[in-house]
Motif scaffolding. Structure first.
Motif, PDB file in Angstrom:
ATOM      1  N   PRO A  75       0.823  -1.211   0.000  1.00  0.00           N
ATOM      2  CA  PRO A  75       0.000   0.000   0.000  1.00  0.00           C
ATOM      3  C   PRO A  75       0.858   1.262   0.000  1.00  0.00           C
ATOM      4  CG  PRO A  75      -0.014  -1.035   2.164  1.00  0.00           C
ATOM      5  CD  PRO A  75       0.661  -1.995   1.237  1.00  0.00           C
ATOM      6  N   LEU A  76       0.257   2.326  -0.498  1.00  0.00           N
ATOM      7  CA  LEU A  76       0.963   3.602  -0.549  1.00  0.00           C
ATOM      8  C   LEU A  76       1.188   4.157   0.855  1.00  0.00           C
ATOM      9  CD1 LEU A  76      -0.740   5.488  -3.511  1.00  0.00           C
ATOM     10  CD2 LEU A  76       1.602   4.654  -3.420  1.00  0.00           C
ATOM     11  N   ARG A  77       2.222   4.934   0.969  1.00  0.00           N
ATOM     12  CA  ARG A  77       2.499   5.690   2.186  1.00  0.00           C
ATOM     13  C   ARG A  77       2.608   7.168   1.827  1.00  0.00           C
ATOM     14  NH1 ARG A  77       4.220   2.392   6.405  1.00  0.00           N
ATOM     15  NH2 ARG A  77       4.728   0.257   5.811  1.00  0.00           N
ATOM     16  N   GLN A  78       2.342   7.996   2.820  1.00  0.00           N
ATOM     17  CA  GLN A  78       2.465   9.428   2.596  1.00  0.00           C
ATOM     18  C   GLN A  78       3.919   9.768   2.281  1.00  0.00           C
ATOM     19  OE1 GLN A  78       0.374  12.022   2.302  1.00  0.00           O
ATOM     20  NE2 GLN A  78       2.179  13.262   1.923  1.00  0.00           N
ATOM     21  N   ARG A  79       4.139  10.392   1.137  1.00  0.00           N
ATOM     22  CA  ARG A  79       5.496  10.693   0.693  1.00  0.00           C
ATOM     23  C   ARG A  79       6.019  11.960   1.365  1.00  0.00           C
ATOM     24  NH1 ARG A  79       5.190  10.701  -5.714  1.00  0.00           N
ATOM     25  NH2 ARG A  79       7.332  11.454  -5.427  1.00  0.00           N
ATOM     26  N   ARG A  89      19.634  13.564  -4.053  1.00  0.00           N
ATOM     27  CA  ARG A  89      20.849  14.374  -4.153  1.00  0.00           C
ATOM     28  C   ARG A  89      22.056  13.628  -3.643  1.00  0.00           C
ATOM     29  NH1 ARG A  89      20.326  19.880  -1.097  1.00  0.00           N
ATOM     30  NH2 ARG A  89      20.262  18.378   0.631  1.00  0.00           N
ATOM     31  N   ASN A  90      21.858  12.776  -2.625  1.00  0.00           N
ATOM     32  CA  ASN A  90      22.969  12.004  -2.055  1.00  0.00           C
ATOM     33  C   ASN A  90      23.080  10.595  -2.623  1.00  0.00           C
ATOM     34  OD1 ASN A  90      23.502  14.196  -0.399  1.00  0.00           O
ATOM     35  ND2 ASN A  90      22.276  13.388   1.301  1.00  0.00           N
ATOM     36  N   SER A  91      22.314  10.307  -3.699  1.00  0.00           N
ATOM     37  CA  SER A  91      22.340   8.991  -4.343  1.00  0.00           C
ATOM     38  C   SER A  91      22.017   7.870  -3.359  1.00  0.00           C
ATOM     39  CB  SER A  91      23.705   8.733  -4.997  1.00  0.00           C
ATOM     40  OG  SER A  91      23.985   9.713  -5.973  1.00  0.00           O
ATOM     41  N   THR A  92      21.009   8.112  -2.518  1.00  0.00           N
ATOM     42  CA  THR A  92      20.548   7.122  -1.558  1.00  0.00           C
ATOM     43  C   THR A  92      19.320   6.414  -2.115  1.00  0.00           C
ATOM     44  OG1 THR A  92      21.287   8.661   0.154  1.00  0.00           O
ATOM     45  CG2 THR A  92      20.017   6.772   0.901  1.00  0.00           C
ATOM     46  N   LEU A  93      19.080   5.204  -1.619  1.00  0.00           N
ATOM     47  CA  LEU A  93      17.949   4.420  -2.092  1.00  0.00           C
ATOM     48  C   LEU A  93      16.645   5.137  -1.787  1.00  0.00           C
ATOM     49  CD1 LEU A  93      16.827   1.761  -3.253  1.00  0.00           C
ATOM     50  CD2 LEU A  93      16.835   0.845  -0.928  1.00  0.00           C
ATOM     51  N   VAL A  94      15.792   5.246  -2.813  1.00  0.00           N
ATOM     52  CA  VAL A  94      14.482   5.876  -2.694  1.00  0.00           C
ATOM     53  C   VAL A  94      13.433   4.805  -2.930  1.00  0.00           C
ATOM     54  CG1 VAL A  94      12.929   7.644  -3.590  1.00  0.00           C
ATOM     55  CG2 VAL A  94      15.386   8.085  -3.474  1.00  0.00           C
ATOM     56  N   LEU A  95      12.477   4.713  -2.032  1.00  0.00           N
ATOM     57  CA  LEU A  95      11.403   3.736  -2.155  1.00  0.00           C
ATOM     58  C   LEU A  95      10.094   4.453  -2.453  1.00  0.00           C
ATOM     59  CD1 LEU A  95      12.270   1.437   0.883  1.00  0.00           C
ATOM     60  CD2 LEU A  95      12.936   1.130  -1.498  1.00  0.00           C
ATOM     61  N   GLY A  96       9.113   3.692  -2.933  1.00  0.00           N
ATOM     62  CA  GLY A  96       7.816   4.276  -3.210  1.00  0.00           C
ATOM     63  C   GLY A  96       7.629   4.602  -4.681  1.00  0.00           C
ATOM     64  N   PRO A  97       6.651   5.453  -5.013  1.00  0.00           N
ATOM     65  CA  PRO A  97       6.371   5.761  -6.422  1.00  0.00           C
ATOM     66  C   PRO A  97       7.529   6.428  -7.153  1.00  0.00           C
ATOM     67  CG  PRO A  97       4.528   6.423  -5.021  1.00  0.00           C
ATOM     68  CD  PRO A  97       5.650   6.049  -4.104  1.00  0.00           C
ATOM     69  N   ALA A  98       8.397   7.142  -6.438  1.00  0.00           N
ATOM     70  CA  ALA A  98       9.514   7.831  -7.094  1.00  0.00           C
ATOM     71  C   ALA A  98      10.718   6.940  -7.316  1.00  0.00           C
ATOM     72  CB  ALA A  98       9.935   9.046  -6.253  1.00  0.00           C
ATOM     73  N   ALA A  99      10.649   5.673  -6.894  1.00  0.00           N
ATOM     74  CA  ALA A  99      11.821   4.808  -6.993  1.00  0.00           C
ATOM     75  C   ALA A  99      12.064   4.316  -8.410  1.00  0.00           C
ATOM     76  CB  ALA A  99      11.663   3.611  -6.051  1.00  0.00           C
ATOM     77  N   HIS A 100      11.042   4.273  -9.239  1.00  0.00           N
ATOM     78  CA  HIS A 100      11.164   3.698 -10.576  1.00  0.00           C
ATOM     79  C   HIS A 100      11.103   4.759 -11.655  1.00  0.00           C
ATOM     80  CE1 HIS A 100      10.685  -0.369  -8.898  1.00  0.00           C
ATOM     81  NE2 HIS A 100       9.777   0.175  -8.117  1.00  0.00           N
ATOM     82  N   ILE A 168      -6.646  16.535  -7.266  1.00  0.00           N
ATOM     83  CA  ILE A 168      -6.729  15.843  -5.978  1.00  0.00           C
ATOM     84  C   ILE A 168      -6.616  14.328  -6.185  1.00  0.00           C
ATOM     85  CG2 ILE A 168      -8.280  15.324  -4.053  1.00  0.00           C
ATOM     86  CD1 ILE A 168      -9.352  18.167  -4.291  1.00  0.00           C
ATOM     87  N   LYS A 169      -7.301  13.832  -7.187  1.00  0.00           N
ATOM     88  CA  LYS A 169      -7.227  12.401  -7.475  1.00  0.00           C
ATOM     89  C   LYS A 169      -5.820  11.987  -7.882  1.00  0.00           C
ATOM     90  CE  LYS A 169      -9.161   8.891 -10.563  1.00  0.00           C
ATOM     91  NZ  LYS A 169     -10.094   8.629 -11.699  1.00  0.00           N
ATOM     92  N   LEU A 170      -5.160  12.797  -8.717  1.00  0.00           N
ATOM     93  CA  LEU A 170      -3.815  12.461  -9.177  1.00  0.00           C
ATOM     94  C   LEU A 170      -2.808  12.516  -8.033  1.00  0.00           C
ATOM     95  CD1 LEU A 170      -1.987  11.788 -11.534  1.00  0.00           C
ATOM     96  CD2 LEU A 170      -1.764  14.219 -12.002  1.00  0.00           C
ATOM     97  N   LEU A 171      -2.908  13.529  -7.175  1.00  0.00           N
ATOM     98  CA  LEU A 171      -2.005  13.608  -6.028  1.00  0.00           C
ATOM     99  C   LEU A 171      -2.218  12.433  -5.082  1.00  0.00           C
ATOM    100  CD1 LEU A 171      -2.234  17.443  -5.286  1.00  0.00           C
ATOM    101  CD2 LEU A 171      -0.252  16.221  -6.187  1.00  0.00           C
ATOM    102  N   GLY A 172      -3.456  11.988  -4.926  1.00  0.00           N
ATOM    103  CA  GLY A 172      -3.707  10.819  -4.100  1.00  0.00           C
ATOM    104  C   GLY A 172      -3.092   9.566  -4.681  1.00  0.00           C
ATOM    105  N   GLU A 173      -3.135   9.411  -6.008  1.00  0.00           N
ATOM    106  CA  GLU A 173      -2.515   8.254  -6.641  1.00  0.00           C
ATOM    107  C   GLU A 173      -1.003   8.279  -6.511  1.00  0.00           C
ATOM    108  OE1 GLU A 173      -3.880   8.448 -10.617  1.00  0.00           O
ATOM    109  OE2 GLU A 173      -5.912   7.731 -10.162  1.00  0.00           O
ATOM    110  N   GLU A 174      -0.419   9.449  -6.406  1.00  0.00           N
ATOM    111  CA  GLU A 174       1.030   9.567  -6.260  1.00  0.00           C
ATOM    112  C   GLU A 174       1.483   9.457  -4.811  1.00  0.00           C
ATOM    113  OE1 GLU A 174       3.281   9.822  -8.672  1.00  0.00           O
ATOM    114  OE2 GLU A 174       1.702   9.646 -10.186  1.00  0.00           O
ATOM    115  N   GLY A 175       0.566   9.251  -3.870  1.00  0.00           N
ATOM    116  CA  GLY A 175       0.941   9.156  -2.466  1.00  0.00           C
ATOM    117  C   GLY A 175       1.130  10.487  -1.780  1.00  0.00           C
ATOM    118  N   LEU A 176       0.588  11.543  -2.345  1.00  0.00           N
ATOM    119  CA  LEU A 176       0.719  12.896  -1.785  1.00  0.00           C
ATOM    120  C   LEU A 176      -0.629  13.323  -1.223  1.00  0.00           C
ATOM    121  CD1 LEU A 176       2.802  14.448  -4.700  1.00  0.00           C
ATOM    122  CD2 LEU A 176       3.676  13.692  -2.484  1.00  0.00           C
TER     123      LEU A 176
END
Length: 446
Positions: A75-79, A89-100, A168-176
Motif C-alpha cells: 500500500p501507498l504511504r504518505q510521501r 541528491r545524495n544517491s541514496t535508495l528511494v522507495l515508493g512511487p519515485a523509486a522507478h 486531488i485524485k492524481l495527487l492521491g494516486e502519487e501518495g501525496l
C-alpha cells in the motif's frame, strides 16, 4: 493502401511526436526552421503534446509489459518530498512511487512542458482553455512540484472544480495525500466550490495512505443535515473497500476485525440512507468477510445482492473459491466455479483455477488437479510456473506420470505461454529469447 480511421487524431499524434523529439534532445521548440504553413494548434493537439511529454517523463518501467490482472502491491504511504529530494541528491535508495523514475526525465519533463505551454501561446497566439490548463497542471502534479503547481493555477484563468478534483485524485494516486488535502482547502482561493466528486477524490486519497481518521471527518461533514454535498454510493464504497483492504495488512487480529466491523457498519448505514450498493461494494465486503473466516456473513451478502438484482461477477466468486480452497473444502469451491460458468457471471481465469488446483494437490487428488489445469489452458489462460511445476511433480510422485506424456502439444502451449509472458515482463530482446529458450524450458520443466 492503408487508410487511417481518424486523420485528425493521426495528425495530432504526428505533432506530438515532433514535439517529443525536441523534448528528448532538450532543444528549444524553435530549433527547426518553421514550416511554410504553421500547424493549426487546437486544444486537442496541445493536450496530446502535453500527454506525450508526461508519458515520456513519468513512465515507470514496472508499467511496461505488465499483465492485465489484479496484482497485490504494497500500500501507498504518505510521501516526504523533502526527504526524497535529499536522498536523490545524495544517491541514496528511494522507495515508493519515485523509486522507478529517471530523475533526469522527471526534472526535464515539467520544464519542457512549461516551455511548450508558453511557446504555443506566444508564437502562435494560441488561447489556452480549460482542457489544456488541466493537462499542464497534471504534468506538474505528477512531478510532485507543488509550489510551481499552485503558482501556475494562480496565473491560470481556467481553473474549475473539475480541474481541482482531477488534481486531488492524481495527487492521491502519487501518495501525496497531504498535498491533496491542501489543494482541497485552496479551492476557495481558486474561486471553486467543491462537490461530491471532490469529496470522494479526497476521501479516496486519504484512505490510500491509511489516514482513516481524516477520511471519517469528511464523511461526517458530508452527512450533516442540509449539507449541499451529501454522500453517495461511491463515497461509502471507497471507505468500505479501504477498510477491508487495509484490515488485512495488520498482524493484529483485533484490529483486523475492528476494521471489517467498521466496513459492515458503513454498509448498514448506507442501506439505512436509501442508497443502493453496487457490485463493487458487495465484492469488497464479501472479500473482507471471507478473509476473516466469516463465510456465513459472506453468504448472506451473496444472497442479498442477488435479491437486489446486483449481478455477481468473477471477483465475487473468486473470494469464495479462495476461502473454500484455504479451509480444505475444495468441493464447494468447485461448485462455486461451476455455478459461475453455468450462470454466465464471468469467465474463469487463472485467479479462479489456481486455488482449486493447489488445494487438490494438497489433498492428493492429483488427477483432478491435472484435469483442471488442462481446462485452464483450453480456456485460453496460462498457469503460473509454480502451479505447472507443482502439478507435474505431484503426478510423478503419485505414479501418474503417464498423463504428462499423452499430449505434448499441451506442454508446448504452456511453455510457450510462460516464455512469452516472461519475455514481455522482463523486456528480453527477441534474439536473446531465441538463444535462451532451451534454458528457459529447463527452468520451467524443472
Amino acid at each position: 493502401m492503408l487508410t487511417t480511421a481518424n486523420p485528425v487524431r493521426h495528425f495530432h499524434k504526428h505533432l506530438a511526436n515532433q514535439a517529443l523529439v525536441l523534448v528528448i534532445k532538450d532543444l528549444p521548440f524553435d530549433a527547426h526552421p518553421p514550416p511554410p504553413s504553421p500547424p493549426p494548434w487546437t486544444n486537442d493537439a496541445v493536450t496530446e503534446v502535453l500527454r506525450s511529454i508526461s508519458r515520456y517523463a513519468f513512465q515507470s518501467p514496472r508499467s511496461m509489459g505488465r499483465q492485465s490482472g489484479f496484482r497485490h502491491r504494497t500500500p501507498l504511504r504518505q510521501r516526504n518530498l523533502t526527504l526524497e529530494h535529499h536522498k536523490l541528491r545524495n544517491s541514496t535508495l528511494v522507495l515508493g512511487p519515485a523509486a522507478h523514475r529517471d530523475p533526469y526525465k522527471a526534472h526535464l519533463g515539467p520544464q519542457k512542458a512549461l516551455e511548450f505551454f508558453r511557446w504555443v501561446e506566444a508564437r502562435f497566439n494560441f488561447a489556452h482553455s480549460e482542457p489544456t490548463c488541466r493537462e499542464m497542471a497534471r504534468v506538474l502534479a505528477r512531478a510532485a512540484q507543488v509550489k510551481p503547481l499552485w503558482d501556475f493555477l494562480k496565473r491560470c484563468g481556467h481553473v474549475t472544480t473539475a480541474t481541482v478534483t482531477c488534481l486531488i485524485k492524481l495527487l492521491g494516486e502519487e501518495g501525496l495525500a497531504d498535498q491533496a488535502l491542501l489543494t482541497f482547502y485552496r479551492m476557495k482561493q481558486f474561486r471553486c466550490r467543491p462537490d461530491t466528486h471532490s469529496y470522494n477524490a479526497l476521501i479516496h486519497a486519504l484512505c490510500r495512505v491509511g489516514n482513516f481518521a481524516k477520511a471519517r471527518f469528511f464523511l461526517q461533514q458530508m452527512e450533516l443535515p442540509g449539507f449541499r454535498c451529501p454522500p453517495d454510493t461511491f463515497t461509502y464504497t471507497i471507505l468500505i473497500s479501504s477498510y477491508c483492504r487495509h484490515g488485512m495488512l495488520t498482524g493484529c487480529r483485533k484490529a483486523t476485525r475492528r476494521r471489517v466491523y467498521e466496513a459492515g457498519r458503513l454498509f448498514r448505514l448506507m442501506l439505512f440512507k436509501g442508497l443502493v450498493p453496487d457490485v463493487v461494494t458487495y465484492n469488497a465486503l464479501i472479500d473482507g468477510c471471507c478473509k476473516t473466516w466469516r463465510v456465513e456473513r459472506a453468504l448472506e451478502l451473496f444472497d442479498d445482492m442477488k435479491k437486489r438484482g446486483v449481478v455477481p461477477n468473477r471477483v465475487t466468486y473468486g473470494s469464495f473459491i479462495r476461502y473454500y480452497s484455504a479451509v480444505n473444502e475444495v468441493d464447494k469451491g468447485v461448485e462455486m466455479l461451476r455455478d459461475m460458468q453455468k450462470l454466465g457471471h464471468g469467465v474463469a481465469g487463472s485467479s479462479c483455477y489456481t486455488p482449486i488446483i493447489h488445494a487438490l494437490c494438497e489433498a492428493g487428488r492429483v488427477v483432478e488437479a491435472w484435469e483442471f489445469l488442462v481446462e485452464l489452458v483450453d480456456g485460453g489462460s496460462v498457469p503460473r510456473e509454480y502451479t505447472y511445476r507443482l502439478v507435474c511433480d505431484a503426478l510423478c510422485a503419485a505414479g501418474e506420470g503417464g498423463l504428462l506424456e499423452e499430449d505434448d502439444g499441451l506442454h508446448k502451449r504452456i511453455k510457450d505461454g510462460m516464455w512469452n509472458r516472461y519475455r514481455q515482463v522482463m523486456k528480453v530482446k527477441p534474439v536473446m529469447a531465441r538463444k535462451g529458450y532451451p534454458e528457459m524450458e529447463e527452468s520451467v520443466m524443472g
